[in-house]
Design an enzyme around this catalytic site. Structure first.
Site, PDB file in Angstrom:
ATOM      1  NE  ARG A  70      -3.145   0.705  -0.667  1.00 50.23           N
ATOM      2  CZ  ARG A  70      -3.498   0.820  -1.936  1.00 50.23           C
ATOM      3  NH1 ARG A  70      -3.169   1.914  -2.614  1.00 50.23           N
ATOM      4  NH2 ARG A  70      -4.141  -0.135  -2.552  1.00 50.23           N
ATOM      5  CE  LYS A  92      -1.253  28.274  -4.364  1.00 53.51           C
ATOM      6  NZ  LYS A  92      -2.319  28.824  -5.234  1.00 53.51           N
ATOM      7  CE  LYS A 152       2.228  34.690  -3.140  1.00 50.35           C
ATOM      8  NZ  LYS A 152       2.032  34.501  -4.599  1.00 50.35           N
ATOM      9  CD  GLU A 160       0.868  37.809  -6.016  1.00 46.36           C
ATOM     10  OE1 GLU A 160       0.479  36.642  -6.163  1.00 46.36           O
ATOM     11  OE2 GLU A 160       0.713  38.456  -4.948  1.00 46.36           O
ATOM     12  CG  ASP A 207      -2.378  37.047  -8.499  1.00 47.39           C
ATOM     13  OD1 ASP A 207      -2.446  35.818  -8.685  1.00 47.39           O
ATOM     14  OD2 ASP A 207      -3.002  37.639  -7.597  1.00 47.39           O
TER      15      ASP A 207
END
Length: 281
Positions: free
Chosen positions: A100, A135, A167, A197, A218
Site C-alpha cells: 500500500r 502548493k 507577494k 507579484e 496574478d
C-alpha cells in the site's frame, strides 16, 4: 542518484511504513506462511505517464532487500490501460506489507507526471514553460517536484530560501513595491533573482522601474497579459499565475508569457489507477 540518498525521501518512506504497519501486519502474518513466495504485476487501469517506481523499489528495500522488482516501463514513459508496469517477486509477507505504501506513492506521483505532461502538450509551439509552485503536500515536496520534471515540466523555487518572491502581503508590509525590491536587493546576494507579484498595470510599471527580474501576473485576463508582454518588451521574465489549472493553457501561452505556474499540478491531482495483482509461487 539513488532515491533514498535524499534524506527527506528516506525519512518519508520510513515514517510511511511505520504509520501503515504499526506494530505489525497482523492480517498478513496470520494468514500467509512465513516462507511463502509471491509473484505480482503492477497493472495500469488507465493511460498515463509513469513516475515513482524507484520509490516503490526503495519501499521494498526498507522491508526486504531480497525482493526483486523488474520495471517494464521507464520513468517518464507513457503507458496504456492494461499495460504491465513492473513485476515483483519475493517473500509474500514482505511484499504485502509494502504494497500500500508503494502504491500510494506510485499512484500519486504518476498522476502528477501525467497532469504535467498534459499541460506541457497544450503549450507546445510557444515559448512558455510549465512550472509548479510551493502548493505541495507537506513532506512530499521533493517527490512531487520530481514528478513535475518527469512529466516534462520545470520547477519553481523549491523553498523560501531559493529566491525572492515579493507577494501582496510583502508589498503591504514593506510599504510598496519599490521599497520591497530595494530592501531585497540590498539584502540578498547578486546571484539571487527578485520576483514581484503584480495585479494591475500600475504595479507592473512600478515593478519594472524598481528593477524586478521576474514579474508574476496574478489572475490577469489573456488580453491584459498580452498588453503586459508589450509593456515589458523583454525587460523582465513574465510569469502567468492564478488558477491556471482552470484556464485554457494554449491561450495563456499565446500571450507571450515566459512561464505558466500551476499549483494544481501538485495540490489537487486524482491518484492514478494502478493495481498490484499477485499469486503465490
Amino acid at each position: 542518484m539513488k532515491i533514498t540518498s535524499v534524506p527527506s525521501v528516506n525519512e518519508l518512506i520510513k515514517r510511511a511504513l511505520e504509520e501503515d504497519a504499526g506494530n505489525g501486519d497482523i492480517t498478513t502474518t496470520s494468514t500467509i506462511p512465513e516462507s511463502a513466495v509471491a509473484f505480482g504485476r503492477y497493472i495500469a487501469k488507465e493511460d498515463g505517464v509513469l513516475c515513482g517506481m524507484p520509490v516503490v523499489r526503495a519501499v521494498f528495500d526498507e522491508i526486504d532487500e531480497n525482493i526483486e522488482l523488474n520495471i517494464k516501463v521507464n520513468e517518464g514513459e507513457r503507458f496504456k490501460k492494461g499495460d504491465i508496469l513492473a513485476e515483483v517477486r519475493g517473500n509474500a509477507r514482505c511484499v504485502l506489507t509494502g504494497e500500500r505504501v508503494g502504491l500510494n506513492l506510485l499512484q500519486h506521483l504518476s498522476a502528477i507526471a501525467t497532469r504535467t505532461a498534459e499541460a506541457v502538450e497544450k503549450v507546445q509551439g510557444y515559448k512558455a514553460k510549465i512550472t509548479d509552485t510551493r502548493k505541495t503536500t507537506p513532506g512530499l515536496r521533493y517527490l512531487e517536484k520530481l514528478a513535475v520534471r518527469v512529466g516534462g515540466g520545470t520547477n519553481h523555487r523549491y523553498n523560501l530560501s531559493d529566491g525572492v518572491l515579493i507577494k501582496d502581503n510583502h508589498i503591504v508590509a514593506a510599504g510598496g513595491i519599490t521599497n520591497a525590491v530595494k530592501a531585497a536587493r540590498n539584502a540578498v546576494p547578486h546571484t539571487l533573482k527578485i520576483e514581484v507579484e503584480v495585479e494591475d498595470f500600475d504595479q507592473l510599471n512600478e515593478a519594472l522601474d524598481a528593477g524586478a527580474d521576474i514579474i508574476m501576473l496574478d489572475n490577469m485576463s489573456c488580453e491584459d497579459m498580452r498588453k503586459a508582454v508589450e509593456i515589458v518588451n523583454g525587460r523582465a521574465y513574465l510569469e502567468a499565475s492564478g488558477n491556471m489549472g482552470e484556464r485554457e493553457l494554449s491561450e495563456v501561452a499565446a500571450t507571450g508569457v515566459d512561464i505558466i505556474s500551476i499549483g494544481a499540478l501538485t495540490h489537487s491531482v486524482k491518484a492514478m489507477d494502478i493495481s498490484l495483482k499477485f499469486k503465490l509461487i
